[in-house]
Design an enzyme around this catalytic site. Structure first.
Site, PDB file in Angstrom:
ATOM      1  N   SER A 129       2.224   5.225   2.934  1.00  0.00           N
ATOM      2  CA  SER A 129       2.660   5.337   1.544  1.00  0.00           C
ATOM      3  C   SER A 129       1.494   5.082   0.620  1.00  0.00           C
ATOM      4  CB  SER A 129       3.760   4.295   1.275  1.00  0.00           C
ATOM      5  OG  SER A 129       3.948   4.080  -0.106  1.00  0.00           O
ATOM      6  N   TYR A 177       5.430  -4.985   1.140  1.00  0.00           N
ATOM      7  CA  TYR A 177       5.532  -3.544   1.410  1.00  0.00           C
ATOM      8  C   TYR A 177       4.136  -2.943   1.548  1.00  0.00           C
ATOM      9  CZ  TYR A 177       6.603   1.411   0.819  1.00  0.00           C
ATOM     10  OH  TYR A 177       6.685   2.771   0.995  1.00  0.00           O
TER      11      TYR A 177
END
Length: 302
Positions: free
Chosen positions: A154, A179
């Site tokens: 990501s 994350y």
């Protein structure tokens, strides 16, 4: 070298007949679009998911859209190493070789939780679960010349670091930081895996979807959710970098694919670069050693 296929789409996927693709988290969103596209091209697709009912519904949907599509479902809970081992055992029993392993499933910016093995949820699911699954299936991949491990990262990797002194966020927790750490770990894993695969017929590649509409962002802060629709592209477009990493014959090991548009948020899939931290070979090797120790999965690779 300029991209020879600047507007790469699913129409550019070669025939996948005879190939087996295992895709984690493929019952919805980006994973579903990846499974659908590969099944449409003739691959035997294994949807590896935690919820069997949702997996079967996704498989049925693909079958209705593409009569004759070869899709099966495998139970897999990446938050449990016992489940990962059980799933790998069943996949090994059913397949002498695997051509594609697409590590797609993930969670994003969740409240502080732990996996069944006590790992911070995002690091444990996004990285450690896939690290263990890949290691347990690596011999089936090595048995198939031209096979690939594709791990979905990501843009969030740019906002995290590997906190070796607090990997499980026991001292402090940030949803975004955890994350980012997990998505950076996906890239460090890919690059180290590719180095260890050198000289074999298997490669490791990474991809990211940019800003794509999916259920993944349900835990994102309210401000992010409000602005996201202005930046997002469809899940069909968001899945293209993963599909290109998995199926484009020109792809090479250790590459990273993402949207080619503004800030890699949207657009057709292109070869892109990750941040400087992700290329640190010392961190790659250290994370690998830590991951083997935490999961108990040791790869049969030098």
């Amino acid at each position: 070298m300029p991209d020879q296929t600047p507007n790469w789409t699913t129409a550019d996927i070669p025939d996948q007949t005879g190939r087996t693709a295992v895709i984690t988290g493929a019952n919805t969103g980006l994973g579903y679009e990846t499974a659908r596209a590969l099944a449409a091209k003739g691959a035997h697709v294994v949807i590896a998911v935690r919820n069997l009912d949702k997996g079967k519904a996704a498989a049925d949907l693909i079958g209705r859209r593409y009569p004759g599509a070869d899709v099966s479902v495998q139970e897999l809970d990446l938050t449990s190493l016992d489940s990962v081992r059980a799933a790998a055992g069943q996949l090994r029993a059913g397949h002498d070789r695997i051509d594609l392993l697409i590590n797609n499933a993930g969670v994003m910016m969740t409240p502080k939780e732990t996996t069944k093995d006590g790992f911070e949820l995002q690091f444990g699911t996004n990285h450690l679960g896939h690290f263990a699954l890949t290691g347990l299936l690596i011999d089936r991949l090595l048995a198939s010349p031209g096979s690939r491990v594709v791990t979905v990262s990501s843009n969030g990797h740019r906002f995290g670091g590997i906190r070796f002194d607090d990997l499980q966020s026991e001292r402090s927790y940030s949803r975004a930081g955890a994350y980012g750490q997990s998505k950076l770990a996906n890239l460090l894993f890919t690059y180290e895996l590719q180095r260890r695969l050198a000289g074999t017929g298997t490669i490791a590649v990474a991809a990211h979807p940019g800003a794509s509409s999916s259920e993944l962002g349900r835990y994102a802060p309210g401000a992010v959710r409000r602005i996201a629709p202005l930046l997002e592209q469809s899940t069909e477009m968001g899945a293209l970098p993963t599909l290109r990493a998995a199926a484009d014959p020109t792809v090479r090991g250790g590459q990273y694919y993402g949207p080619g548009g503004f800030l890699q948020l949207r657009g057709y899939p292109k070869l892109v670069s990750s941040n400087k931290r992700s290329y640190d070979t010392g961190v790659q090797r250290r994370l690998w050693a830590v991951s083997e120790a935490l999961t108990g999965v040791v790869y049969p690779l030098d």
